[in-house]
Design a protein around this motif. Sequence first.
Motif, PDB file in Angstrom:
ATOM      1  N   THR A 169      51.848 -39.401 -24.470  1.00  0.00           N
ATOM      2  CA  THR A 169      50.660 -38.381 -24.889  1.00  0.00           C
ATOM      3  C   THR A 169      49.114 -39.359 -23.974  1.00  0.00           C
ATOM      4  O   THR A 169      48.986 -40.258 -24.785  1.00  0.00           O
ATOM      5  CB  THR A 169      50.714 -38.127 -26.102  1.00  0.00           C
ATOM      6  OG1 THR A 169      50.921 -39.578 -27.014  1.00  0.00           O
ATOM      7  CG2 THR A 169      52.700 -37.568 -26.166  1.00  0.00           C
ATOM      8  N   GLY A 197      39.425 -48.952 -28.414  1.00  0.00           N
ATOM      9  CA  GLY A 197      40.530 -49.526 -27.971  1.00  0.00           C
ATOM     10  C   GLY A 197      40.940 -46.893 -28.382  1.00  0.00           C
ATOM     11  O   GLY A 197      42.118 -47.109 -29.289  1.00  0.00           O
ATOM     12  N   GLY A 246      41.003 -45.043 -26.352  1.00  0.00           N
ATOM     13  CA  GLY A 246      41.260 -44.588 -24.939  1.00  0.00           C
ATOM     14  C   GLY A 246      40.071 -44.199 -24.111  1.00  0.00           C
ATOM     15  O   GLY A 246      40.949 -43.486 -22.919  1.00  0.00           O
ATOM     16  N   ASP A 269      39.939 -55.246 -24.758  1.00  0.00           N
ATOM     17  CA  ASP A 269      40.500 -54.785 -24.372  1.00  0.00           C
ATOM     18  C   ASP A 269      41.811 -56.124 -24.713  1.00  0.00           C
ATOM     19  O   ASP A 269      42.604 -56.249 -23.705  1.00  0.00           O
ATOM     20  CB  ASP A 269      40.780 -53.723 -23.632  1.00  0.00           C
ATOM     21  CG  ASP A 269      42.410 -53.022 -23.313  1.00  0.00           C
ATOM     22  OD1 ASP A 269      42.043 -53.427 -24.470  1.00  0.00           O
ATOM     23  OD2 ASP A 269      42.220 -52.937 -22.096  1.00  0.00           O
ATOM     24  N   GLN A 317      41.079 -38.353 -25.016  1.00  0.00           N
ATOM     25  CA  GLN A 317      41.936 -37.855 -23.731  1.00  0.00           C
ATOM     26  C   GLN A 317      41.557 -36.703 -24.422  1.00  0.00           C
ATOM     27  O   GLN A 317      41.577 -35.672 -23.121  1.00  0.00           O
ATOM     28  CB  GLN A 317      42.689 -38.713 -23.877  1.00  0.00           C
ATOM     29  CG  GLN A 317      42.139 -40.181 -23.274  1.00  0.00           C
ATOM     30  CD  GLN A 317      43.869 -40.842 -22.739  1.00  0.00           C
ATOM     31  OE1 GLN A 317      44.835 -40.560 -23.368  1.00  0.00           O
ATOM     32  NE2 GLN A 317      43.398 -42.227 -22.618  1.00  0.00           N
ATOM     33  N   GLN A 373      35.357 -45.560 -29.604  1.00  0.00           N
ATOM     34  CA  GLN A 373      35.157 -47.303 -29.573  1.00  0.00           C
ATOM     35  C   GLN A 373      36.391 -47.545 -28.987  1.00  0.00           C
ATOM     36  O   GLN A 373      36.812 -46.527 -29.016  1.00  0.00           O
ATOM     37  CB  GLN A 373      35.791 -47.484 -31.125  1.00  0.00           C
ATOM     38  CG  GLN A 373      34.847 -46.934 -32.701  1.00  0.00           C
ATOM     39  CD  GLN A 373      34.857 -47.088 -33.563  1.00  0.00           C
ATOM     40  OE1 GLN A 373      36.159 -48.474 -34.170  1.00  0.00           O
ATOM     41  NE2 GLN A 373      35.195 -47.054 -35.112  1.00  0.00           N
ATOM     42  N   PHE A 385      49.603 -34.909 -20.602  1.00  0.00           N
ATOM     43  CA  PHE A 385      48.910 -35.368 -19.639  1.00  0.00           C
ATOM     44  C   PHE A 385      49.138 -34.071 -19.034  1.00  0.00           C
ATOM     45  O   PHE A 385      47.472 -33.428 -18.022  1.00  0.00           O
ATOM     46  CB  PHE A 385      48.553 -36.272 -19.056  1.00  0.00           C
ATOM     47  CG  PHE A 385      48.241 -37.502 -19.970  1.00  0.00           C
ATOM     48  CD1 PHE A 385      46.970 -38.454 -20.006  1.00  0.00           C
ATOM     49  CD2 PHE A 385      49.169 -38.278 -20.567  1.00  0.00           C
ATOM     50  CE1 PHE A 385      46.641 -39.111 -20.728  1.00  0.00           C
ATOM     51  CE2 PHE A 385      48.268 -39.424 -21.371  1.00  0.00           C
ATOM     52  CZ  PHE A 385      47.022 -39.942 -20.899  1.00  0.00           C
ATOM     53  N   ARG A 438      45.652 -51.377 -34.035  1.00  0.00           N
ATOM     54  CA  ARG A 438      45.327 -50.848 -33.248  1.00  0.00           C
ATOM     55  C   ARG A 438      46.380 -49.786 -32.521  1.00  0.00           C
ATOM     56  O   ARG A 438      47.615 -50.436 -33.531  1.00  0.00           O
ATOM     57  CB  ARG A 438      44.763 -50.970 -31.923  1.00  0.00           C
ATOM     58  CG  ARG A 438      42.772 -51.527 -32.273  1.00  0.00           C
ATOM     59  CD  ARG A 438      42.744 -52.554 -30.777  1.00  0.00           C
ATOM     60  NE  ARG A 438      42.148 -51.558 -30.132  1.00  0.00           N
ATOM     61  CZ  ARG A 438      41.993 -52.200 -28.353  1.00  0.00           C
ATOM     62  NH1 ARG A 438      41.323 -53.669 -28.809  1.00  0.00           N
ATOM     63  NH2 ARG A 438      41.603 -52.060 -27.984  1.00  0.00           N
ATOM     64  N   THR A 498      45.396 -39.606 -25.911  1.00  0.00           N
ATOM     65  CA  THR A 498      44.997 -39.440 -27.124  1.00  0.00           C
ATOM     66  C   THR A 498      44.137 -38.415 -27.646  1.00  0.00           C
ATOM     67  O   THR A 498      43.421 -37.861 -26.292  1.00  0.00           O
ATOM     68  CB  THR A 498      44.289 -41.370 -26.898  1.00  0.00           C
ATOM     69  OG1 THR A 498      43.009 -40.847 -26.122  1.00  0.00           O
ATOM     70  CG2 THR A 498      45.002 -42.650 -26.781  1.00  0.00           C
ATOM     71  N   THR A 511      38.604 -45.149 -22.014  1.00  0.00           N
ATOM     72  CA  THR A 511      38.623 -45.435 -20.566  1.00  0.00           C
ATOM     73  C   THR A 511      38.851 -44.402 -19.590  1.00  0.00           C
ATOM     74  O   THR A 511      38.459 -43.921 -18.752  1.00  0.00           O
ATOM     75  CB  THR A 511      38.866 -47.056 -20.083  1.00  0.00           C
ATOM     76  OG1 THR A 511      38.427 -47.860 -21.176  1.00  0.00           O
ATOM     77  CG2 THR A 511      38.437 -47.567 -18.590  1.00  0.00           C
ATOM     78  N   ALA A 512      39.926 -44.459 -20.026  1.00  0.00           N
ATOM     79  CA  ALA A 512      41.325 -43.434 -19.593  1.00  0.00           C
ATOM     80  C   ALA A 512      40.916 -42.520 -19.495  1.00  0.00           C
ATOM     81  O   ALA A 512      40.595 -41.337 -18.709  1.00  0.00           O
ATOM     82  CB  ALA A 512      42.545 -44.055 -20.391  1.00  0.00           C
TER      83      ALA A 512
END
Length: 498
Positions: free
Chosen positions: A23, A48, A50, A311, A28, A46, A3, A339, A25, A52-53
């Motif tokens: 770590t 799952g 990641g 989620d 991301q 989709q 990150f 997932r 995704t 949203t982050a």
Amino acid sequence: MTFKDLGLSEKVLKAVADAGYKTPTEIQKQAIPPALEGKDVLGLAQTGSGKTAAFVLPMLMRLERGRARARMPRTLILEPTRELAAQVHDAFKILGKEHKLKVALLIGGVSFDEQSRIIDRGADVLIATPGRLLDHFERGRLLLTGIEILVIDEADRMLDMGFIPDIERIVKLLPVTRQTLFFSATMPEEIQHLTARFLHLPVTVQAQPPSSTAETIDQRLVMAPVEEKAKRAKLREVIDARKDDIRNAIIFANRKKTVEILAKSLHKHGYNAGALHGDMDQYERLETLQKFRDGEITYLVASDVAARGLDIPEVSHVFNYDVPVSPEDYVHRIGRTGRAGREGTAITLVTPEDYKALVAIEKLIGKDIPWEGEAPSEEEIAAAVSGRRKKRRKPAKAKKAGAKGGEPSKTGKAGAETGKSTEKAAQADGDGRKKKRRRRRRKKKPAAAAFTPQKEQAPAGKTGGKTGEDTPAADAPAGGFTGDTLPAFLARPVNGES
Ligand code: AMP
């Protein structure tokens, strides 16, 4: 890649570490750097993945500078359903815990005044369903001219639910200088047109091909009878055969009515089951979801409303009581299991009426799904598919509906359930009626009729917020333009008409 390599601030990195993310995704890794540079991002991802982050983290960085003014929120996230909006709100609580942000959640079924109070105090982040946002705007409680970042999440789901006209209205209220982060699991043509209009030189990022299913999912087909009672018994048999392995499961059905009946029936037979569909009120749905997350409910019987938004990282099994009408929904449904590299199982009950839908699913995912137990022959499948095609060609009306609206409803009752295709079928029905009306009008007023658009459809109700955001357009009467959805050019006199 870590990150830290993504260029995130200390505050954000601390929250990420506290959230347990080690770590980034794939989505991301790809989306965060251009988003931090202020670029527009088009993300194919989709739930799952990641995602949203992938939009929350760059937003947090942006919000570290400056502050919100009364009634002028700084960022806006549009979500198609209340559940998704609530989940993004939760993500802000976790990932934004180092930032003292004011986050307003504007969704139906939650006190309007409380939401307004947060906006009045100056919200850094608005998370909203389109209908409820427009309600606030129309009441003069909100100014959208200070929006710096717009996120449109699950755009294809918005399309399914008839929210695109609402979104177009909202986007017109925002400054053109904003940054836009746009996410969709699939890219149908309508969505491609939208991205061309809403995004400026976007960087396209993709988590995985939207048509692929995770390798960790063990997919199976089971032959099932058409008759509902016998089919329910078959489902119980399939569940019982793997009862020891089932930690929790989502059982998908195509119709709300089926969801209700099936949940009741399972309950009666001693299974710990709950129902989730778009006709339940907000409180009931959140309560059921929470119970499922907490493990109080083992079997969640759900319509497609739940397919994309939930989620729940730890679903061990997905059962398709009905084969979904749209093949993309199959991918979304079974994506609830297997997932983050975990093992998952997806079992689909298939009746002879479903062979055509099954062929479309296997084509989309690019592989044959193995049958468990008895299997139909290839000839049987081919015959059923071509036989039904012939049947559909007979009635001229049905053919029109199918041609314009995609797959006709399996039951023939267009608009009865939540699926994309049934919605399209309902719209197609509406198209048929509209065409007749148009023909009649054309005889009287040729000029006006010539300006009636062919493709556009009114959304469900006036705005999603008033009708319940996750009630798809299929449940509302399909028809022509109504009320505030009437485009201005249609209201203008044409060719000397007055
Ligand atoms: P989403 O696709 O945004 O709905 O995220 C799915 C799940 O993955 C959520 O439970 C997140 O908390 C989790 N998640 C997101 N990013 C990461 C990450 N980098 N590492 C581990 N879990 C993550």
